[in-house]
Motif scaffolding. Structure first.
Motif, mmCIF file in Angstrom:
data_model
loop_
_atom_site.group_PDB
_atom_site.id
_atom_site.type_symbol
_atom_site.label_atom_id
_atom_site.label_comp_id
_atom_site.label_asym_id
_atom_site.label_seq_id
_atom_site.Cartn_x
_atom_site.Cartn_y
_atom_site.Cartn_z
ATOM 1 N N HIS A 87 0.797 -1.229 0.000
ATOM 2 C CA HIS A 87 0.000 0.000 0.000
ATOM 3 C C HIS A 87 0.833 1.285 0.000
ATOM 4 N N LYS A 88 2.110 1.180 0.372
ATOM 5 C CA LYS A 88 2.979 2.357 0.320
ATOM 6 C C LYS A 88 4.060 2.226 -0.755
ATOM 7 N N ALA A 89 4.036 1.122 -1.449
ATOM 8 C CA ALA A 89 5.052 0.884 -2.482
ATOM 9 C C ALA A 89 4.661 1.569 -3.790
ATOM 10 N N ASP A 90 5.665 1.932 -4.550
ATOM 11 C CA ASP A 90 5.415 2.612 -5.825
ATOM 12 C C ASP A 90 5.712 1.661 -6.982
ATOM 13 N N ASN A 91 5.201 0.436 -6.864
ATOM 14 C CA ASN A 91 5.425 -0.567 -7.886
ATOM 15 C C ASN A 91 4.087 -1.092 -8.401
ATOM 16 N N GLU A 92 4.163 -2.029 -9.323
ATOM 17 C CA GLU A 92 2.955 -2.668 -9.842
ATOM 18 C C GLU A 92 2.985 -4.168 -9.636
ATOM 19 N N ILE A 93 4.067 -4.663 -9.070
ATOM 20 C CA ILE A 93 4.205 -6.107 -8.905
ATOM 21 C C ILE A 93 4.922 -6.393 -7.597
ATOM 22 N N ALA A 94 4.511 -7.477 -6.946
ATOM 23 C CA ALA A 94 5.145 -7.884 -5.694
ATOM 24 C C ALA A 94 5.233 -9.397 -5.661
ATOM 25 N N PHE A 95 6.156 -9.901 -4.870
ATOM 26 C CA PHE A 95 6.318 -11.344 -4.684
ATOM 27 C C PHE A 95 6.218 -11.626 -3.191
ATOM 28 N N VAL A 102 0.164 -8.777 -8.873
ATOM 29 C CA VAL A 102 0.153 -7.499 -9.593
ATOM 30 C C VAL A 102 -0.975 -6.666 -9.012
ATOM 31 N N TYR A 103 -0.778 -5.346 -8.971
ATOM 32 C CA TYR A 103 -1.771 -4.512 -8.302
ATOM 33 C C TYR A 103 -1.807 -3.102 -8.875
ATOM 34 N N LYS A 104 -2.898 -2.437 -8.586
ATOM 35 C CA LYS A 104 -3.145 -1.080 -9.070
ATOM 36 C C LYS A 104 -3.977 -0.354 -8.025
ATOM 37 N N THR A 105 -3.749 0.938 -7.876
ATOM 38 C CA THR A 105 -4.514 1.731 -6.912
ATOM 39 C C THR A 105 -5.346 2.781 -7.634
ATOM 40 N N SER A 106 -6.455 3.162 -7.019
ATOM 41 C CA SER A 106 -7.297 4.232 -7.548
ATOM 42 C C SER A 106 -8.020 4.901 -6.381
ATOM 43 N N ILE A 107 -7.649 6.110 -6.091
ATOM 44 C CA ILE A 107 -8.244 6.910 -5.011
ATOM 45 C C ILE A 107 -8.146 6.150 -3.683
ATOM 46 N N ASP A 108 -9.218 5.453 -3.289
ATOM 47 C CA ASP A 108 -9.205 4.730 -2.015
ATOM 48 C C ASP A 108 -9.389 3.227 -2.214
ATOM 49 N N LEU A 109 -8.979 2.717 -3.375
ATOM 50 C CA LEU A 109 -9.111 1.294 -3.679
ATOM 51 C C LEU A 109 -7.772 0.691 -4.102
ATOM 52 N N PHE A 110 -7.607 -0.596 -3.776
ATOM 53 C CA PHE A 110 -6.447 -1.362 -4.221
ATOM 54 C C PHE A 110 -6.953 -2.621 -4.912
ATOM 55 N N PHE A 111 -6.520 -2.824 -6.152
ATOM 56 C CA PHE A 111 -6.926 -3.985 -6.954
ATOM 57 C C PHE A 111 -5.750 -4.957 -7.046
ATOM 58 N N TYR A 112 -6.023 -6.241 -6.794
ATOM 59 C CA TYR A 112 -4.964 -7.252 -6.805
ATOM 60 C C TYR A 112 -5.357 -8.462 -7.647
ATOM 61 N N VAL A 113 -4.387 -8.973 -8.399
ATOM 62 C CA VAL A 113 -4.530 -10.247 -9.103
ATOM 63 C C VAL A 113 -3.338 -11.104 -8.690
ATOM 64 N N VAL A 114 -3.610 -12.322 -8.238
ATOM 65 C CA VAL A 114 -2.571 -13.190 -7.692
ATOM 66 C C VAL A 114 -2.405 -14.443 -8.553
ATOM 67 N N ASN A 120 2.995 -15.965 -15.859
ATOM 68 C CA ASN A 120 3.459 -14.861 -16.696
ATOM 69 C C ASN A 120 2.974 -13.539 -16.104
ATOM 70 N N GLU A 121 3.916 -12.692 -15.719
ATOM 71 C CA GLU A 121 3.551 -11.427 -15.075
ATOM 72 C C GLU A 121 2.744 -10.525 -16.008
ATOM 73 N N LEU A 122 3.118 -10.522 -17.282
ATOM 74 C CA LEU A 122 2.391 -9.682 -18.240
ATOM 75 C C LEU A 122 0.958 -10.169 -18.414
ATOM 76 N N MET A 123 0.772 -11.480 -18.341
ATOM 77 C CA MET A 123 -0.567 -12.035 -18.465
ATOM 78 C C MET A 123 -1.423 -11.634 -17.266
ATOM 79 N N LEU A 124 -0.852 -11.730 -16.083
ATOM 80 C CA LEU A 124 -1.579 -11.303 -14.881
ATOM 81 C C LEU A 124 -1.888 -9.806 -14.942
#
Length: 200
Positions: A87-95, A102-114, A120-124
């Motif tokens: 939640h404080k990281a400035d990345n789009e991928i974590a292990f 892979v994750y994305k933020t928008s205002i007060d939401l966090f979206f995650y795909v595991v 394949n990271e690009l596929m996720l």
């Protein structure tokens, strides 16, 4: 000429190399590999999808692998660990815990795909982007907690059109919206989502 030791049939009696002929199994394998590269995203297992608010609280989650955190307690603990890491990281991928996230933020939401570490990271990421763009359209660009909660039925429909049983079905937001639209009774325009009734 020099040829690979594993392909002795390339040698002629004179010692010169000739063009290798592909065997039928080799051709079949190469064709399968090429098709796998060219196909639309499919058959890449997604372990889980979840959406959290900016306090790390669960708003939506779907776990597809019954062996991947089968209990609610395990799932929420995993989500808490993921949130704390991202939640404080400035990345789009974590292990984390052997998973690719892979994750994305928008205002007060966090979206995650595991997915698993081998996925394949690009596929996720294509799944994540499709989810976000699809929701952005049905929420009229207001991708924030209140609008999401007001449209949860539509959110679940979108997720189900993108992923089924952990298999990626679609990564094109326009195709997702079109398919969701067919399932909305009596409505033909996606932006009127809040007033729609849904068929399951």
């Amino acid at each position: 000429g020099v040829t690979a030791q594993s392909c002795p049939r390339q040698h002629t009696p004179s010692g010169r190399a000739r063009r290798q002929r592909w065997t039928r199994p080799e051709i079949k394998y190469l064709r399968h590999s090429l098709c796998s590269l060219l196909q639309e995203p499919s058959l890449y297992t997604v372990k889980a999808v979840f959406i959290l608010d900016n306090d790390g609280n669960r708003l939506l989650s779907k776990y597809y692998d019954p062996e991947f955190y089968p209990s609610m307690k395990e799932q929420k603990n995993f989500e808490k660990n993921v949130f704390n890491k991202t939640h404080k990281a400035d990345n789009e991928i974590a292990f984390l815990e052997g998973m690719t996230i892979v994750y994305k933020t928008s205002i007060d939401l966090f979206f995650y795909v595991v997915g698993s570490a081998q996925e394949n990271e690009l596929m996720l990421m294509s799944v994540l982007n499709c989810l976000f763009e699809s929701l952005s359209q049905i929420l009229k660009k207001n991708v924030e907690r209140r609008c999401l909660l007001d449209n949860m039925e539509g959110v679940f429909l979108v997720v189900d059109e993108i992923i089924d049983g952990g298999v990626i079905l679609e990564s094109d937001p326009q195709q997702v919206l079109q398919k969701v639209n067919y399932r909305v009774r009596g409505e033909s325009v996606i932006p009127n989502y809040q007033s729609c009734h849904f068929i399951y």
